[in-house]
Write an enzyme that holds these catalytic residues in place. Structure first.
Site, PDB file in Angstrom:
ATOM      1  N   HIS A  45       0.824  -1.207   0.000  1.00  0.00           N
ATOM      2  CA  HIS A  45       0.000   0.000   0.000  1.00  0.00           C
ATOM      3  C   HIS A  45       0.858   1.257   0.000  1.00  0.00           C
ATOM      4  O   HIS A  45       2.012   1.223  -0.414  1.00  0.00           O
ATOM      5  CB  HIS A  45      -1.016  -0.045   1.131  1.00  0.00           C
ATOM      6  N   GLU A  81      -2.678  -0.020   7.830  1.00  0.00           N
ATOM      7  CA  GLU A  81      -1.807  -1.116   7.406  1.00  0.00           C
ATOM      8  C   GLU A  81      -0.524  -0.611   6.767  1.00  0.00           C
ATOM      9  O   GLU A  81       0.552  -1.182   6.987  1.00  0.00           O
ATOM     10  CB  GLU A  81      -2.547  -2.030   6.433  1.00  0.00           C
ATOM     11  N   HIS A 136       2.364  -7.457   4.001  1.00  0.00           N
ATOM     12  CA  HIS A 136       0.996  -6.988   4.190  1.00  0.00           C
ATOM     13  C   HIS A 136       0.453  -7.471   5.532  1.00  0.00           C
ATOM     14  O   HIS A 136       1.054  -8.308   6.202  1.00  0.00           O
ATOM     15  CB  HIS A 136       0.087  -7.523   3.077  1.00  0.00           C
ATOM     16  N   GLU A 221       1.022 -12.167   4.615  1.00  0.00           N
ATOM     17  CA  GLU A 221      -0.048 -11.522   5.380  1.00  0.00           C
ATOM     18  C   GLU A 221       0.265 -11.799   6.847  1.00  0.00           C
ATOM     19  O   GLU A 221       0.092 -12.919   7.341  1.00  0.00           O
ATOM     20  CB  GLU A 221      -1.416 -12.093   5.007  1.00  0.00           C
TER      21      GLU A 221
END
Length: 351
Positions: A45, A81, A136, A221
Site C-alpha cells: 500500500h 496497514e 501486508h 499476510e
C-alpha cells in the site's frame, strides 16, 4: 520505530525503477554473509499524501485488469496497514543490510506513492533480486473478529500466463514461501484459521503481484488486524520486531539454504549476556558468532545464520525492544555475536 536507521533511496523518479537503498551514517553493514545477494522489499500500500487514482485499471497478469491499488486495512485501534508494513519492512531492511545484502524497495517513505501493483511487480523484476517479499497485514471485518486469526502466505494458482513469472513462482517462489511459513511457525505465530488457508499457505488466482513478478516472490499476510491479539502485535514496536525477525529469517533461509550435516550437528556455541537493567533475573542466552556453511545442501532448510537471528526473539518477548539496550553495553558487548550486536545497534539507533 526506526526513524534514523535507514536513509532515503529506493524508487527514484518513477515507481518502476528501483535503486539501492542508502544506509544512514548510523547504520553500517557489519557482516558479509549476504554479500552479493539482492532482496526487493515491497511494504504494501501507500501513505495518504498522494493524488493517484486507485481505481485506475491495470494488468492483472491473467488477461484481465484490476484496480491499481487499494487503501489497505486499519487495525482495531486505528493504525493503518501501510504504516505497519513500512515499519516492519524497515526493520527487515536493517537486518539484511547488516549482513551485507543489497536491499531495494517499492516505496521511499510512508507518506507518498509507491506505485500500482503492476509497477511494483515490474520494479521487482527489474531489480534483479534473488527474492522479493511483499509485506501486508489482513483484515476480516471493520469491527472486532476474535474468531479469525493468524498469518498466511499467498501463492499464485499455477500455471501463470507469463512464462517468466510462472517459472519464478512455481520454483523459487513456492520454496521461499514455504521457508517463510516455517520461519513464522518457529517464531511462535499460528497459521491463519480462515479463508481456506492450509498450513499457512493460501492459493489465489486474483492477486496480481505474483502473476506479474518475474523473480521469486513471497507474499506475507502477517496477521488479522480485526483480531485483538493479532492487532496488538501488529500495532506494537515489540510485535513489529517479532514479525521482522520472522521475515528476515525466512529470507535468510532461502538465500543461504541449510547448512551441511557436519556444520548443523556442531551447532553454535552460546554465551550468557547480562539482562538489561531493571529486568527480571532471567539471563539472555545469545549464540556466539558462527560462520555459516558456504555449501548448500540438496534440501533447502534452516541455516545457522537464521537461527542466530531467531535467538534475539526470546529477549524481545522477555524485555521488549527498549530492554534490548542492555545487550549492547560496553560491559557485555564481547559476549554478543558480531551479527546480533550490529543488528541490535541498528534497530535501536535514534529510536
Amino acid at each position: 520505530m526506526c526513524t534514523g536507521i535507514i536513509g532515503v533511496g529506493v524508487l527514484v523518479s518513477a515507481p518502476a525503477v528501483a535503486a539501492p537503498a542508502t544506509p544512514s551514517s548510523t547504520a553500517s553493514a557489519v557482516g558479509t554473509e549476504l554479500s552479493g545477494k539482492t532482496v526487493f522489499l515491497d511494504p504494501g500500500h501507500q501513505g495518504g499524501a498522494h493524488s493517484e487514482n486507485l481505481q485506475r485499471q491495470v494488468n492483472d497478469g491473467r488477461g484481465g485488469t484490476k484496480n491499481c491499488q487499494t487503501t489497505g486495512m486499519t487495525t482495531l485501534d486505528g493504525v493503518p496497514e501501510h504504516t505497519i508494513n513500512w515499519k516492519v519492512s524497515e526493520l527487515v531492511r536493517s537486518s539484511l543490510e547488516s549482513l551485507g545484502a543489497t536491499v531495494k524497495t517499492s516505496r521511499a517513505d510512508d507518506t507518498g506513492w509507491g506505485g500500482c501493483v503492476d509497477d511494483r511487480a515490474r520494479a521487482a523484476g527489474e531489480s534483479g533480486a534473488d527474492v522479493a517479499v511483499s509485506i501486508h497485514a489482513d483484515s476480516t471485518s471493520t469491527t472486532t473478529d476474535a474468531d479469525k486469526h493468524g498469518f498466511h502466505l499467498i501463492v499464485p494458482t499455477l500455471p501463470i500466463p507469463s512464462a517468466a513469472a510462472d517459472a519464478a513462482q512455481s520454483e523459487g517462489g513456492r520454496s521461499a514461501s514455504t521457508l517463510m511459513r516455517d520461519s513464522y511457525v518457529r517464531a511462535g505465530f499460528e497459521p491463519a484459521n480462515y479463508a481456506g488457508v492450509e498450513n499457512g499457505i493460501q492459493e489465489r488466482s486474483d492477486v496480481a503481484g505474483p502473476a506479474l513478478t518475474t523473480v521469486p516472490l513471497v507474499f506475507v499476510e502477517m496477521g488479522n488486524g480485526s483480531n485483538p491479539d493479532d492487532a496488538a502485535l501488529l500495532e506494537s514496536s515489540d510485535g513489529q520486531l517479532k514479525h521482522a525477525i520472522a521475515i528476515s529469517t525466512g529470507i535468510i533461509d532461502y538465500l543461504l539454504g541449510s547448512d551441511t550435516a557436519e556444520a548443523s550437528s556442531a551447532g553454535p556455541a552460546t554465551t550468557t549476556a547480562a539482562a538489561p537493567a531493571g529486568a527480571k533475573t532471567t539471563d539472555i542466552t545469545v549464540p556466539t558468532a558462527t560462520a555459516p556453511s558456504t555449501e548448500r545442501s540438496a534440501v533447502e532448510g534452516r541455516s545457522a545464520l537464521s537461527g542466530l537471528l531467531e535467538s534475539v526473539s526470546p529477549s524481545v518477548e522477555s524485555f521488549g525492544v527498549d530492554g534490548l539496550r542492555g545487550l549492547v553495553t560496553p560491559d557485555n558487548v564481547s559476549s554478543v555475536s558480531t551479527f546480533a550486536r550490529g543488528l541490535l545497534k541498528q534497530i535501536l539507533a535514534d529510536r
